[in-house]
Scaffold this motif. Sequence first.
Motif, mmCIF file in Angstrom:
data_model
loop_
_atom_site.group_PDB
_atom_site.id
_atom_site.type_symbol
_atom_site.label_atom_id
_atom_site.label_comp_id
_atom_site.label_asym_id
_atom_site.label_seq_id
_atom_site.Cartn_x
_atom_site.Cartn_y
_atom_site.Cartn_z
ATOM 1 N N LEU A 25 6.307 48.489 -18.802
ATOM 2 C CA LEU A 25 5.991 48.010 -20.019
ATOM 3 C C LEU A 25 6.136 49.170 -21.413
ATOM 4 O O LEU A 25 7.549 49.411 -22.416
ATOM 5 N N ALA A 26 5.103 50.018 -21.178
ATOM 6 C CA ALA A 26 5.013 51.093 -22.053
ATOM 7 C C ALA A 26 5.240 51.972 -22.449
ATOM 8 O O ALA A 26 6.033 52.251 -23.315
ATOM 9 N N ALA A 44 2.875 30.720 -16.397
ATOM 10 C CA ALA A 44 1.366 32.043 -17.172
ATOM 11 C C ALA A 44 1.724 32.940 -16.310
ATOM 12 O O ALA A 44 1.137 34.143 -17.688
ATOM 13 N N THR A 45 2.478 33.354 -15.804
ATOM 14 C CA THR A 45 3.443 34.505 -16.015
ATOM 15 C C THR A 45 3.585 35.285 -17.096
ATOM 16 O O THR A 45 4.005 36.789 -17.038
ATOM 17 N N LEU A 46 4.955 34.024 -17.011
ATOM 18 C CA LEU A 46 5.401 34.513 -18.926
ATOM 19 C C LEU A 46 4.663 35.082 -19.993
ATOM 20 O O LEU A 46 4.561 35.813 -20.820
ATOM 21 N N GLU A 47 3.044 34.312 -19.790
ATOM 22 C CA GLU A 47 2.330 34.445 -20.898
ATOM 23 C C GLU A 47 1.478 35.838 -20.353
ATOM 24 O O GLU A 47 1.266 36.833 -21.496
ATOM 25 N N MET A 48 1.354 36.342 -19.585
ATOM 26 C CA MET A 48 1.003 37.530 -18.952
ATOM 27 C C MET A 48 1.700 39.053 -19.856
ATOM 28 O O MET A 48 1.719 39.979 -20.238
ATOM 29 N N ARG A 50 4.288 38.046 -22.033
ATOM 30 C CA ARG A 50 4.638 37.997 -23.366
ATOM 31 C C ARG A 50 2.962 39.396 -24.172
ATOM 32 O O ARG A 50 2.965 40.190 -24.694
ATOM 33 N N ALA A 51 1.592 38.519 -23.443
ATOM 34 C CA ALA A 51 0.979 39.578 -23.889
ATOM 35 C C ALA A 51 1.079 40.996 -23.611
ATOM 36 O O ALA A 51 0.785 41.555 -24.182
ATOM 37 N N LEU A 52 1.861 41.429 -22.305
ATOM 38 C CA LEU A 52 1.950 43.426 -22.463
ATOM 39 C C LEU A 52 2.858 43.396 -22.894
ATOM 40 O O LEU A 52 3.636 44.912 -23.198
ATOM 41 N N ASP A 86 8.213 26.605 -27.578
ATOM 42 C CA ASP A 86 7.163 25.967 -26.559
ATOM 43 C C ASP A 86 6.068 28.041 -27.263
ATOM 44 O O ASP A 86 5.148 27.513 -27.846
ATOM 45 N N TYR A 87 6.514 29.008 -26.245
ATOM 46 C CA TYR A 87 6.182 30.128 -26.190
ATOM 47 C C TYR A 87 6.553 30.628 -27.971
ATOM 48 O O TYR A 87 5.452 32.014 -27.839
ATOM 49 N N ASP A 88 6.947 30.699 -28.347
ATOM 50 C CA ASP A 88 7.508 31.914 -29.287
ATOM 51 C C ASP A 88 8.467 31.458 -30.559
ATOM 52 O O ASP A 88 9.607 31.613 -30.815
#
Length: 111
Positions: A25-26, A44-48, A50-52, A86-88
């Motif tokens: 991702l970087a 949970a995988t989606l949230e991780m 997104r955090a990355l 919901d998420y963004d």
Amino acid sequence: MKLDRSLMADLYSDPWAQGVTAAVLAMARAMQIRSVADGVDDPATLEMLRALGCDEIQGLHVAPPMKARDFEEWLERGGARHLARDYDTKIARELDLADGPLDDIMKWANG
């Protein structure tokens, strides 16, 4: 840049998968290209991801595999809009929700 689903399966339990995912991702950000993660099957995988900093996802969390006609009906019912809402909230605000779902997807894809 696409992240393989094999990384998603072990994202929480395998530090190697976490490291490779973060590095890919970087690299995508450094190259100024969009990233997509395959095999995202839970919130949970989606949230991780997104955090990355992952840009896009695909997998069962979005929708199961479907035939073309079923896909059209899914879009008419709103498609994956619930994920944006919901998420963004930023993405939800950027989309013109007065347009049809296909218009929204095209606007998002063509950014």
